[in-house]
Design a protein around this motif. Structure first.
Motif, mmCIF file in Angstrom:
data_model
loop_
_atom_site.group_PDB
_atom_site.id
_atom_site.type_symbol
_atom_site.label_atom_id
_atom_site.label_comp_id
_atom_site.label_asym_id
_atom_site.label_seq_id
_atom_site.Cartn_x
_atom_site.Cartn_y
_atom_site.Cartn_z
ATOM 1 N N PRO A 95 38.340 -45.770 -30.082
ATOM 2 C CA PRO A 95 38.376 -47.220 -30.251
ATOM 3 C C PRO A 95 37.355 -47.744 -31.246
ATOM 4 C CG PRO A 95 37.747 -46.587 -27.978
ATOM 5 C CD PRO A 95 37.587 -45.382 -28.874
ATOM 6 N N ALA A 96 37.669 -48.901 -31.844
ATOM 7 C CA ALA A 96 36.673 -49.655 -32.618
ATOM 8 C C ALA A 96 35.660 -50.204 -31.611
ATOM 9 C CB ALA A 96 37.362 -50.801 -33.350
ATOM 10 N N THR A 97 34.620 -50.848 -32.090
ATOM 11 C CA THR A 97 33.603 -51.395 -31.169
ATOM 12 C C THR A 97 34.205 -52.536 -30.349
ATOM 13 O OG1 THR A 97 31.873 -50.799 -32.710
ATOM 14 C CG2 THR A 97 31.318 -52.466 -31.056
ATOM 15 N N ALA A 98 34.089 -52.384 -29.029
ATOM 16 C CA ALA A 98 34.687 -53.374 -28.132
ATOM 17 C C ALA A 98 33.650 -54.419 -27.724
ATOM 18 C CB ALA A 98 35.240 -52.671 -26.903
ATOM 19 N N TYR A 99 34.151 -55.610 -27.408
ATOM 20 C CA TYR A 99 33.280 -56.666 -26.875
ATOM 21 C C TYR A 99 34.146 -57.504 -25.942
ATOM 22 C CZ TYR A 99 35.764 -59.876 -29.942
ATOM 23 O OH TYR A 99 36.764 -60.618 -30.523
ATOM 24 N N TYR A 144 41.550 -39.937 -22.585
ATOM 25 C CA TYR A 144 40.106 -39.750 -22.727
ATOM 26 C C TYR A 144 39.589 -40.716 -23.799
ATOM 27 C CZ TYR A 144 35.787 -37.623 -24.341
ATOM 28 O OH TYR A 144 34.488 -37.418 -24.722
ATOM 29 N N LEU A 145 38.579 -41.507 -23.446
ATOM 30 C CA LEU A 145 38.033 -42.431 -24.440
ATOM 31 C C LEU A 145 36.940 -41.760 -25.242
ATOM 32 C CD1 LEU A 145 38.966 -44.855 -22.113
ATOM 33 C CD2 LEU A 145 38.205 -46.069 -24.135
ATOM 34 N N ALA A 146 37.233 -41.501 -26.499
ATOM 35 C CA ALA A 146 36.231 -40.941 -27.405
ATOM 36 C C ALA A 146 35.528 -42.115 -28.098
ATOM 37 C CB ALA A 146 36.899 -40.005 -28.401
ATOM 38 N N SER A 147 35.016 -41.897 -29.273
ATOM 39 C CA SER A 147 34.287 -42.965 -29.964
ATOM 40 C C SER A 147 34.325 -42.677 -31.473
ATOM 41 C CB SER A 147 32.858 -42.962 -29.457
ATOM 42 O OG SER A 147 32.010 -43.527 -30.422
ATOM 43 N N SER A 148 34.149 -43.724 -32.274
ATOM 44 C CA SER A 148 34.266 -43.512 -33.724
ATOM 45 C C SER A 148 33.120 -42.660 -34.287
ATOM 46 C CB SER A 148 34.350 -44.844 -34.470
ATOM 47 O OG SER A 148 33.201 -45.601 -34.207
ATOM 48 N N SER A 169 22.153 -53.524 -26.521
ATOM 49 C CA SER A 169 23.482 -54.121 -26.722
ATOM 50 C C SER A 169 24.053 -53.822 -28.110
ATOM 51 C CB SER A 169 23.414 -55.635 -26.523
ATOM 52 O OG SER A 169 22.414 -56.156 -27.351
ATOM 53 N N HIS A 170 25.364 -53.943 -28.206
ATOM 54 C CA HIS A 170 26.049 -53.846 -29.499
ATOM 55 C C HIS A 170 25.834 -55.160 -30.263
ATOM 56 C CE1 HIS A 170 28.963 -50.685 -27.651
ATOM 57 N NE2 HIS A 170 27.978 -50.106 -28.274
ATOM 58 N N VAL A 171 26.276 -55.182 -31.514
ATOM 59 C CA VAL A 171 25.924 -56.313 -32.387
ATOM 60 C C VAL A 171 26.477 -57.664 -31.893
ATOM 61 C CG1 VAL A 171 27.771 -55.775 -34.051
ATOM 62 C CG2 VAL A 171 25.850 -57.101 -34.795
ATOM 63 N N ASP A 229 33.454 -45.602 -9.821
ATOM 64 C CA ASP A 229 32.250 -45.894 -10.606
ATOM 65 C C ASP A 229 31.159 -44.926 -10.189
ATOM 66 O OD1 ASP A 229 30.900 -46.938 -8.281
ATOM 67 O OD2 ASP A 229 32.185 -48.715 -8.504
ATOM 68 N N SER A 230 29.941 -45.164 -10.671
ATOM 69 C CA SER A 230 28.890 -44.175 -10.400
ATOM 70 C C SER A 230 28.479 -44.142 -8.929
ATOM 71 C CB SER A 230 27.684 -44.395 -11.306
ATOM 72 O OG SER A 230 27.292 -45.730 -11.250
ATOM 73 N N ASP A 231 28.875 -45.158 -8.128
ATOM 74 C CA ASP A 231 28.615 -45.098 -6.678
ATOM 75 C C ASP A 231 29.680 -44.252 -5.971
ATOM 76 O OD1 ASP A 231 26.515 -46.810 -7.049
ATOM 77 O OD2 ASP A 231 27.758 -48.601 -6.738
ATOM 78 N N LYS A 234 33.475 -49.928 -13.730
ATOM 79 C CA LYS A 234 32.602 -51.119 -13.768
ATOM 80 C C LYS A 234 32.075 -51.375 -15.181
ATOM 81 C CE LYS A 234 30.933 -51.426 -9.048
ATOM 82 N NZ LYS A 234 29.902 -50.812 -8.190
ATOM 83 N N GLY A 235 32.391 -50.511 -16.111
ATOM 84 C CA GLY A 235 31.925 -50.684 -17.493
ATOM 85 C C GLY A 235 32.770 -51.718 -18.217
ATOM 86 N N LEU A 236 32.395 -52.021 -19.449
ATOM 87 C CA LEU A 236 33.113 -53.030 -20.254
ATOM 88 C C LEU A 236 34.605 -52.702 -20.350
ATOM 89 C CD1 LEU A 236 33.062 -55.398 -22.376
ATOM 90 C CD2 LEU A 236 32.586 -53.663 -24.094
ATOM 91 N N ILE A 237 34.917 -51.468 -20.725
ATOM 92 C CA ILE A 237 36.320 -51.096 -20.963
ATOM 93 C C ILE A 237 37.025 -50.769 -19.645
ATOM 94 C CG2 ILE A 237 37.832 -49.439 -22.147
ATOM 95 C CD1 ILE A 237 35.609 -49.289 -24.318
ATOM 96 N N GLY A 238 36.323 -50.079 -18.732
ATOM 97 C CA GLY A 238 36.909 -49.763 -17.422
ATOM 98 C C GLY A 238 37.314 -51.028 -16.679
ATOM 99 N N ILE A 256 30.450 -43.478 -19.336
ATOM 100 C CA ILE A 256 29.580 -42.937 -20.390
ATOM 101 C C ILE A 256 28.129 -43.187 -20.013
ATOM 102 C CG2 ILE A 256 29.577 -45.051 -21.824
ATOM 103 C CD1 ILE A 256 29.763 -41.488 -23.217
ATOM 104 N N LYS A 257 27.301 -42.217 -20.279
ATOM 105 C CA LYS A 257 25.857 -42.425 -20.151
ATOM 106 C C LYS A 257 25.348 -42.634 -21.562
ATOM 107 C CE LYS A 257 24.575 -41.815 -15.825
ATOM 108 N NZ LYS A 257 24.659 -43.083 -15.136
ATOM 109 N N GLU A 258 24.826 -43.816 -21.839
ATOM 110 C CA GLU A 258 24.222 -44.060 -23.149
ATOM 111 C C GLU A 258 23.157 -45.129 -22.977
ATOM 112 O OE1 GLU A 258 26.705 -45.711 -26.179
ATOM 113 O OE2 GLU A 258 27.616 -47.159 -24.854
#
Ligand code: NAP
Length: 310
Positions: free
Chosen positions: A165-169, A106-110, A180-182, A37-39, A14-18, A66-68
């Motif tokens: 990944p780079a920052t996704a939108y 596995y989705l890591a992050s920059s 939120s991201h920029v 998802d988390s449910d 249910k997340g942006l990338i998922g 991800i929990k953030e």
């Protein structure tokens, strides 16, 4: 090889990338999808995660939960964040090996790369310098995920890969100005300024730092492209190869929204690192390219934002 009948399990669906992955898979006529998802289950519960794998027996698995909660949560709840993220990915990676998942991404992050990293950032720069400290619990969890995938490949001959990944939108983005991201933050800010006839929009910092952005559906496309690759490349950057200054991004968003006022930069606010551009040469050499330009992506994202607030 992955085909239309393959059973594909996506965590964080249910997340942006998922959600972008689910859309891409459906567009590609993959019908055998398990979208968690988390449910669906508690990922910090090892037994429940293993039982879920044993029951569903996926062929392929993508880890995108991800929990953030932005910088505020990073500072206030670092223990909770590192525990939730470490336990979720550990339980998933280990269970995937136990039920013989053919390939896992596995989705890591920059943020796994050093704070003052050479640019553009190559995969080999991992662990070559100190991390950004406010982000350390999140970054440490992500580095552990990468290392865990590599260790399982080494000892158990699995095919587990990590992507950075780079920052996704894009569709379903988070527009909460506190977390939120920029890009979603600026779309919401410029839109509010247009509606309220505000004379100017203030942007934090000098506008000089450069950042790289990728449309979520392009990112999902790259993840599925890597899933289909025969060769095992253990860590792969996913970006567009192009970065943009915050000042140029603000101009682009101003134009996209149709805001007629001015842009002001608040130089009192911190800039963060000067540049963050991934070297996506490895991915490009395999034959993948992004499809959505930043201008096109912003137009799509703004259209979706307007719909969401109607
Ligand atoms: N977006 C980016 O720009 C970006 C860039 C680099 C890397 N990444 C990575 O890509 C992945 C996906 O990012 P995203 O932007 O799509 O994140 P997101 O929009 O915040 O979505 C994350 C999803 O994970 C779910 N989740 C969190 N903890 C969970 C748990 N314990 N069990 C099941 N689901 C859980 C959340 O559901 P609830 O809200 O219901 O908890 C949420 O739907 C993450 O690993 C992130 O670190 C993202």
């Amino acid at each position: 090889m992955m085909d239309k009948a393959s059973k594909i399990l996506v965590f964080g669906a249910k997340g942006l990338i998922g959600a972008a992955l689910a859309r891409r898979l459906r567009q590609g006529s993959f019908k055998n999808l398990i979208l968690a998802d988390s449910d669906t289950l508690e990922l910090d519960n090892r037994k429940k995660v293993y039982d879920f794998f044993a029951k569903t027996r996926p062929d392929y698995c993508i880890i995108a939960p991800i929990k953030e909660g932005g910088i505020v949560a990073n500072i206030r709840y670092p223990a909770e964040l590192i525990y939730q993220n470490l336990s979720a990915q550990t339980n998933i990676i280990d269970s995937a090996w136990r039920v013989n998942v053919a390939k896992l991404i596995y989705l890591a992050s920059s943020c796994v790369y050093p704070k003052d990293c050479r640019q553009p950032i190559k995969e080999e720069y991992l662990m070559s310098g100190p991390l950004e400290l406010t982000n350390a619990p999140y970054a440490a969890a992500k580095i552990s995920g990468i290392e865990m995938c590599k260790a399982y490949n080494l000892q158990y001959n699995t095919r587990f890969i990590s992507v950075v990944p780079a920052t996704a939108y894009g569709p379903g983005d988070n527009f909460d100005l506190n977390t939120s991201h920029v890009i979603p933050a600026l779309l919401a800010k410029f839109h509010a300024a247009k509606i309220n006839n505000t004379p100017y929009v203030t942007i934090w910092g000098s506008g000089k730092p450069k950042r790289e952005f990728i449309y979520a559906d392009d990112l999902a496309d790259a993840v599925l492209f890597l899933m289909r690759q025969g060769r095992l490349t253990e860590v792969v950057n996913i970006g567009t190869g192009v970065d943009v200054s915050i000042s140029r991004l603000a101009q682009l968003i101003k134009r996209t929204v149709g805001f007629m006022g001015k842009i002001k930069f608040d130089n009192e606010k911190p800039d963060g690192v000067a540049r963050k551009l991934l070297d996506s040469g490895l991915l490009f050499s395999l034959g993948w390219r992004p499809r959505v330009s930043l201008a096109q992506g912003l137009l799509k994202a703004y259209g979706l934002y307007k719909k969401s607030i109607c």
